[in-house]
Scaffold this motif. Structure first.
Motif, PDB file in Angstrom:
ATOM      1  N   LEU A 164       2.255   0.318  33.256  1.00 29.34           N
ATOM      2  CA  LEU A 164       3.205   0.863  34.217  1.00 29.34           C
ATOM      3  C   LEU A 164       3.358  -0.061  35.417  1.00 29.34           C
ATOM      4  CD1 LEU A 164       1.961   4.580  34.196  1.00 29.34           C
ATOM      5  CD2 LEU A 164       3.833   3.574  32.860  1.00 29.34           C
ATOM      6  N   ASP A 165       2.484  -1.068  35.516  1.00 29.11           N
ATOM      7  CA  ASP A 165       2.542  -2.000  36.656  1.00 29.11           C
ATOM      8  C   ASP A 165       2.089  -3.392  36.218  1.00 29.11           C
ATOM      9  OD1 ASP A 165      -0.423  -1.550  36.786  1.00 29.11           O
ATOM     10  OD2 ASP A 165       0.175   0.354  37.695  1.00 29.11           O
ATOM     11  N   LYS A 174      -5.583 -12.023  39.120  1.00 26.55           N
ATOM     12  CA  LYS A 174      -5.656 -11.569  40.514  1.00 26.55           C
ATOM     13  C   LYS A 174      -7.097 -11.272  40.921  1.00 26.55           C
ATOM     14  CE  LYS A 174      -0.906  -9.983  41.025  1.00 26.55           C
ATOM     15  NZ  LYS A 174       0.022  -8.848  41.212  1.00 26.55           N
ATOM     16  N   SER A 175      -7.900 -10.780  39.993  1.00 20.55           N
ATOM     17  CA  SER A 175      -9.325 -10.571  40.272  1.00 20.55           C
ATOM     18  C   SER A 175      -9.993 -11.922  40.528  1.00 20.55           C
ATOM     19  CB  SER A 175     -10.010  -9.867  39.095  1.00 20.55           C
ATOM     20  OG  SER A 175      -9.469  -8.572  38.901  1.00 20.55           O
ATOM     21  N   GLY A 176      -9.598 -12.908  39.720  1.00 18.18           N
ATOM     22  CA  GLY A 176     -10.143 -14.251  39.896  1.00 18.18           C
ATOM     23  C   GLY A 176      -9.768 -14.846  41.242  1.00 18.18           C
ATOM     24  N   VAL A 208      -4.462   7.502  33.566  1.00 17.50           N
ATOM     25  CA  VAL A 208      -3.048   7.397  33.195  1.00 17.50           C
ATOM     26  C   VAL A 208      -2.822   8.232  31.945  1.00 17.50           C
ATOM     27  CG1 VAL A 208      -1.154   5.818  32.652  1.00 17.50           C
ATOM     28  CG2 VAL A 208      -3.032   5.044  34.099  1.00 17.50           C
ATOM     29  N   ASP A 209      -1.811   9.076  31.978  1.00 17.88           N
ATOM     30  CA  ASP A 209      -1.525   9.954  30.842  1.00 17.88           C
ATOM     31  C   ASP A 209      -1.085   9.172  29.609  1.00 17.88           C
ATOM     32  OD1 ASP A 209      -2.137  12.183  32.324  1.00 17.88           O
ATOM     33  OD2 ASP A 209      -0.063  12.563  32.938  1.00 17.88           O
ATOM     34  N   GLY A 210      -1.280   9.759  28.464  1.00 19.57           N
ATOM     35  CA  GLY A 210      -0.792   9.188  27.209  1.00 19.57           C
ATOM     36  C   GLY A 210      -1.442   7.867  26.863  1.00 19.57           C
ATOM     37  N   SER A 216      -2.998  -1.908  38.523  1.00 14.52           N
ATOM     38  CA  SER A 216      -2.864  -2.203  39.956  1.00 14.52           C
ATOM     39  C   SER A 216      -3.969  -1.529  40.769  1.00 14.52           C
ATOM     40  CB  SER A 216      -1.484  -1.771  40.468  1.00 14.52           C
ATOM     41  OG  SER A 216      -1.308  -0.377  40.336  1.00 14.52           O
ATOM     42  N   GLY A 217      -4.331  -0.296  40.407  1.00 23.33           N
ATOM     43  CA  GLY A 217      -5.380   0.414  41.122  1.00 23.33           C
ATOM     44  C   GLY A 217      -6.735  -0.252  40.964  1.00 23.33           C
TER      45      GLY A 217
END
Length: 340
Positions: A164-165, A174-176, A208-210, A216-217
């Motif tokens: 979703l993102d 991005k973690s790196g 997250v559903d489904g 992102s979180g």
């Protein structure tokens, strides 16, 4: 040339790799990729620089692919190219070149969806690699995409879950960046994680559903965690780097595997194939192999060179479309976003 001898030239230019491959009746004869190292200094792909580099690389890459395959361009049966999704400037270079060459050689032009190609790369004739039977579930994981696809036939596919993102590759990179690692960070995190404790630090998994994903979180959670720890101990990253990487990778893999297990349970499909650049991750590959024994799955992992963006996967789709008589009109245009 007999009709049974089908030679497909595949061209891939969706992001920052310029690639060309020649395929003969399902078997790859050459698979050439020109990487663009320039993006590393910017910490990510710069679209304008990528399209310029494609313009410089595409002719020599195609020439090298034909030379390695030891065939003349006049022997080609068709040209397959990536129409999308991807960076528009990059796609335009490959699309324009492919159309011009096909017209010049008076041979069919075949458009290929990049994400379908990651899935259908499993059907390249490669010694030691088994092909999945239909139906199967495909998880495509890369820097720009994270999807679970139900595959009933070569061109009968349905996306049943997607991010979703951020994509999973983006989450790794991005973690790196937060940890001060070089771009692309995914392979670096994978290497460091092998020496660390995956349960040293806990990161919350997004709800997250489904069958959809969200990263992102998680990325924000990692950022806040690092900021807090560094405030207390300026040397925290340096002293715990391997454990941090192992914990991040462990969390990401758990998110992916949880959704894959759910998809298998809901569909009843136990044949699982992965593709995309992140499928090169050793932790993901091991988790899939472990799941074979635990869940009774049969898993399919492509040859390493067909995981990242490459033209071999474009050529195999071109071959399958050639056999089906599915050709593109010369007026076809590139599409940055596609849905199959």
């Amino acid at each position: 040339m007999k009709q049974k001898d089908i030679y497909i030239l595949g061209i891939e230019s969706s992001c920052d790799d310029t690639a060309a491959a020649v395929l003969h009746n399902g078997k790859i004869l050459s698979n050439v990729v020109a990487n663009q190292a320039i993006h590393a200094q910017y910490g990510g792909v710069v679209p304008e620089l990528a399209s310029r580099a494609h313009q410089q690389n595409i002719v020599p890459v195609v020439h090298q692919a034909l030379a390695q395959a030891n065939i003349d361009k006049k022997e080609l049966s068709a040209i397959a190219f990536t129409r999308g999704p991807g960076l528009m400037g990059s796609l335009l270079v490959g699309t324009s070149f492919s159309k011009s060459l096909a017209i010049g050689l008076n041979i069919p032009l075949i458009d290929v969806d990049h994400m379908q190609a990651h899935i259908l790369a499993h059907f390249i004739d490669e010694e030691g690699f088994e092909k999945p039977d239909f139906p199967f579930l495909a998880m495509t994981i890369s820097g720009g995409h994270t999807q679970i696809v139900s595959v009933d036939d070569y061109f009968k596919m349905e996306v049943i879950g997607e991010t979703l993102d951020d994509a999973v590759g983006e989450a790794f990179d991005k973690s790196g960046k937060i940890l001060g690692l070089d771009y692309p960070a995914g392979p670096v995190i994978d290497r460091l994680a092998k020496q660390g404790n995956p349960e040293a630090f806990k990161f919350s998994k997004p709800k997250v559903d489904g069958l959809n994903f969200s990263f992102s979180g998680l990325k924000t959670g990692i950022l806040y965690f690092i900021q807090k720890e560094v405030k207390n101990n300026p040397n925290f990253i340096e002293e715990n780097l391997e454990d941090i990487c192992a914990s991040i990778q462990f969390t990401i893999i758990n998110i992916l595997m949880d959704k894959l297990k759910k998809a298998s349970k809901e569909t009843g499909i136990k044949q699982i194939a992965i593709g995309g650049g992140v499928s090169a991750n050793s932790g993901i590959r091991q988790s899939l192999k472990d799941a074979e024994a635990i869940h009774g799955w049969k898993t399919f992992i492509p040859k390493f060179e067909y995981t990242t963006d490459n033209a071999g996967m474009i050529a195999i789709v071109g071959y399958l479309k050639f056999l089906a008589g599915s050709f593109a009109d010369e007026r076809i245009t590139a599409k940055a976003r596609t849905h199959f």
